[in-house]
Each structure stands twice: as C-alpha cells, then as structure tokens.
Design an enzyme around this catalytic site. Structure first.
Site, mmCIF file in Angstrom:
data_model
loop_
_atom_site.group_PDB
_atom_site.id
_atom_site.type_symbol
_atom_site.label_atom_id
_atom_site.label_comp_id
_atom_site.label_asym_id
_atom_site.label_seq_id
_atom_site.Cartn_x
_atom_site.Cartn_y
_atom_site.Cartn_z
ATOM 1 N N GLU A 48 0.860 -1.298 0.213
ATOM 2 C CA GLU A 48 0.038 0.078 0.013
ATOM 3 C C GLU A 48 0.844 1.139 0.038
ATOM 4 O O GLU A 48 0.570 2.330 -0.678
ATOM 5 C CB GLU A 48 -0.986 0.204 1.288
ATOM 6 C CG GLU A 48 -2.056 -1.244 0.960
ATOM 7 C CD GLU A 48 -2.905 -0.798 -0.124
ATOM 8 O OE1 GLU A 48 -2.951 0.123 -0.720
ATOM 9 O OE2 GLU A 48 -3.534 -1.995 -0.649
ATOM 10 N N THR A 54 1.508 5.734 -7.326
ATOM 11 C CA THR A 54 2.659 4.952 -8.079
ATOM 12 C C THR A 54 1.751 3.846 -8.893
ATOM 13 O O THR A 54 1.044 3.099 -7.911
ATOM 14 C CB THR A 54 3.684 4.301 -7.258
ATOM 15 O OG1 THR A 54 4.481 5.412 -6.524
ATOM 16 C CG2 THR A 54 4.563 3.811 -8.173
ATOM 17 N N LEU A 91 11.936 4.808 -7.120
ATOM 18 C CA LEU A 91 10.540 4.711 -6.845
ATOM 19 C C LEU A 91 9.886 6.095 -6.705
ATOM 20 O O LEU A 91 8.657 6.260 -6.713
ATOM 21 C CB LEU A 91 10.234 3.631 -5.732
ATOM 22 C CG LEU A 91 8.825 3.109 -5.450
ATOM 23 C CD1 LEU A 91 8.180 2.489 -6.951
ATOM 24 C CD2 LEU A 91 8.959 1.870 -4.512
ATOM 25 N N TYR A 131 -6.053 6.819 4.266
ATOM 26 C CA TYR A 131 -6.244 6.021 3.198
ATOM 27 C C TYR A 131 -5.531 4.514 3.446
ATOM 28 O O TYR A 131 -6.167 3.282 3.688
ATOM 29 C CB TYR A 131 -5.532 6.199 1.791
ATOM 30 C CG TYR A 131 -5.488 4.981 0.887
ATOM 31 C CD1 TYR A 131 -6.352 4.236 0.128
ATOM 32 C CD2 TYR A 131 -4.240 4.524 0.673
ATOM 33 C CE1 TYR A 131 -6.304 3.228 -0.309
ATOM 34 C CE2 TYR A 131 -4.272 3.190 0.050
ATOM 35 C CZ TYR A 131 -5.140 2.626 -0.648
ATOM 36 O OH TYR A 131 -5.195 1.506 -1.116
ATOM 37 N N ASP A 149 -9.136 6.311 -2.187
ATOM 38 C CA ASP A 149 -7.929 6.945 -3.009
ATOM 39 C C ASP A 149 -8.524 7.517 -4.265
ATOM 40 O O ASP A 149 -9.713 7.847 -4.404
ATOM 41 C CB ASP A 149 -6.919 5.818 -3.367
ATOM 42 C CG ASP A 149 -7.528 4.777 -4.135
ATOM 43 O OD1 ASP A 149 -8.695 4.872 -4.507
ATOM 44 O OD2 ASP A 149 -6.786 3.777 -4.701
#
Length: 360
Positions: A48, A54, A91, A131, A149
């Site tokens: 998560e 991403t 990332l 979230y 989200d």
DNA sequence: AACACGGGGGA
DNA sequence: TCCCCAGTGTT
C-alpha cells in the site's frame, strides 16, 4: 452517516446489488499480483505504501525485491536506512520509505512486531494516513473501513454522480461517508479492492470502458451520459523551473566526488553529484564557486550533457560538466570521493542516475 | 486549506 | 504537452 448529501444520494441506491456485482467481478477478474498471494498485514502494508501515487506495473518489481531483502517486519525494522533507500531507489517519494521504516520500528518496539488491528494505533504510525489505515484494516483484517484513494473517488463520483471537486481535501470525507454507507460487511476486503481495481482497469480517467463495466446498471453518470465529465477536478498550478550546474569531478585516482543530501526536504538523504544553483553562480565562475563551497580546486573540462528533470512541483534544468581535481582539501560535510565500482552502493535520484553514463 | 514531495506512462 | 496515479506530513 454524518454527511446529509451522501444520505440523500444513497437513499435510492441498490446497495446490495452493487456490492454483489462489484465483488463477483473482482473475484473473477482481479489481476494476480505479488501482494495478493496472502493477507500478511506486513506485505499488505508495504504494498500500500509503494502503491501511493505509483502505478501497479512500476511497483511489482520493487515489491518483489523488497520482500526478498526484508521478508519480515523485523527484518525491515533492523535494516540500515541507506539499504532501505537503495531498495526504494527510482520509486520516488522517498519519505515513504523512511516513514515506513520508522513505523515498522515502532510496531516492533510497542506492539510485539504485530501490525495493530486497532484503528487509532494503526493511524498513529508514521506514513499511515486515512487511506493506508483503511486499506490495511479492510484487506488484512476484514474490517468494514473506507479506503478512499483517487480510484475510489473517480469510480464513486460516477456511480453516485457526485460533482464535488476531488482536488479539495474535504471531498475525501464525502467519499468516506459514501463508502461507509455502501461497503459490504461480509467482504469489505473484496469490496474496497474491487473499487480500486475497477478504477484501474475499467473506470479509467479518460474514456472509461463502460460497455465492459460490471456495475454499469448501477451507474448514474452512465445513465445520464456524463461519465466523461466526472470526477470534477481543478487543475494544479504549473511547476517552477530551476537551473543547476552539476559537477562530475574526478580526482587523480579516478574517483568521483559525491555528496549526501540533507535528511529533510527534496530527495532527503539520497546521494548526488555536487550541484550549484544557477541563482548563485554561472558557468564562468563555476570553479570559483566550487572551490569556495567544497575546498577543492578544479579544472573545468566542459559540458557533457543537459538534463531536464520534471518533479510534481518543480523542474530541474541541469547542465552537466566534467572537471578534474587540481588541489585543495575537501571540507564539505557528507561528501566523499568514491570509486566507480562503489557508486552503485549509494541511492541516487533518477536525475543523477542519468549522469552515470558519463562516468567511466 | 495549501503546499512539499518523484517518477513514469498514457492520450 | 498535460494529466493521471492504491497519499501523507507540515505549515
């Protein structure tokens, strides 16, 4: 349900039918992903965090490498921070990695290495916002909590025909109220994941595949033909551009100078080649600027590249120049000369990885 | 509420 | 180009 408007909206909605169609579709069509092999709360958590802002395809290889390197919560808690950042390299949003490790240490120390099932304890952990808290509670622990989200807001804005601006922070609360009103208590995990999966595969931002949609019969936007107009989202202001000179400085032994960025702010704690803001100097005075800041006298070779790197909030325009050491003593903290072989031990932002091709 | 915080991919 | 994305922390 606190939100009056949501109450009205849900009043004539076929909640049971929607739940059934969504959940059945999810079990039928869900993608097989590494973090769906089991419901280990640690794996759910890591996935998560990685999935924040991403795409799934980007995350998959990172997740697999990360789990191989840090198989358990305790492995991550005990790891060196630089190693964690190296695993996160490329990332983006690197504070995610630092916050995750901070939180995992907290779980190891205070909760006997078991991810809390308690919403308040879970939400108090670094990097676990509304979230992620809802995602872990629903997916790993089968609690009927909303996990709202961007996908969920898009899907429900269409299904329920809600035209609040999803760019506004308080709009998330509207959708949390909506999810609380319609979430399946029998299978909250499949319900929440189904909403997100639907948003990723079918109910996409532009040109949603309404003809393939399992909940088309429940969708008010489709019925009205306004699915293209939802969700409403005001657009962000454009990025500021900043110029830099980057120095590929080689000493007499063929070692290159790198430095670590500050532990807060942009690209915190990552490594880079030295950079001069063009607000402070220019090409003509570069050597002088460099000597003053690093204590090292250099001879500028020439420009070897120009890199434009776009962040969400700013743009770097970087002139890359080569230089060699003539003398002086390195005085800058957190900077060092390293061999070319050692370079790949350090986590670099993508902008500086692009400069590596000029290093021999 | 506004802003900082990466990077990649699609239209 | 512009927009999007399984958001959170700080101010």
């Amino acid at each position: 349900m606190k939100n009056k408007l949501v109450e009205e909206t849900i009043n004539h909605f076929d909640t049971a039918g929607f739940q059934a169609d969504l959940i059945n579709w999810f079990y039928q069509e869900q993608r097989q992903l590494p973090w769906r092999e089991d419901k280990d709360p640690y794996k759910v958590w890591v996935s998560e965090i990685m999935l924040q802002q991403t795409k799934v395809d980007t995350v998959i290889p990172y997740f697999q490498r990360f789990m191989k390197k840090f198989p358990t919560l305790d492995d991550l808690a005990e790891a060196d921070e630089q190693e964690v950042l190296k695993a996160w390299e490329g990332l983006g949003y690197y504070s995610r990695a630092r916050n995750l490790q901070n939180a995992v240490k907290e779980v190891a120390a205070s909760y006997d290495s078991k991810v809390p099932e308690n919403a308040n304890q879970l939400g108090a952990l670094k990097g676990v916002g509304p979230y992620t808290k809802g995602a872990i509670l629903s997916i790993a622990y089968d609690q009927p909590e909303p996990a709202v989200d961007g996908n969920v807001m898009r899907v429900l804005s269409r299904v329920l025909s809600i035209d609040e601006d999803i760019a506004k922070p308080k709009t998330r609360k509207t959708f949390e109220s909506a999810v609380k009103a319609i979430i399946s208590h029998e299978d909250p995990s499949a319900f929440n994941q189904g909403l997100m999966e639907l948003g990723a595969i079918v109910c996409t931002p532009t040109t949603p595949s309404c003809m393939l949609c399992p909940v088309q019969s429940h969708c008010r936007a489709f019925a009205e033909g306004i699915q293209q107009d939802l969700p409403v989202k005001t657009k962000a202001k454009k990025q500021k551009q900043v110029g830099y000179l980057a120095f590929l400085v080689k000493d007499g032994n063929g070692n290159y100078l790198i430095e670590q960025r500050p532990e807060t702010g942009l690209l915190a704690s990552l490594w880079q080649f030295p950079m001069a803001p063009l607000a402070e100097t220019d090409e003509e005075h570069a050597a002088q600027w460099f000597s003053q800041v690093y204590g090292v006298d250099i001879k500028i070779g020439g420009q070897v590249d120009r890199i434009k790197h776009v962040f969400s909030h700013l743009i770097w325009d970087v002139e890359v120049i080569e230089a060699t050491v003539r003398g002086g003593v390195l005085v800058r903290d957190a900077s060092r000369f390293v061999t070319v072989e050692e370079l790949d031990q350090y986590p670099f932002p993508v902008s500086h990885q692009k400069m590596l091709k000029h290093v021999e």
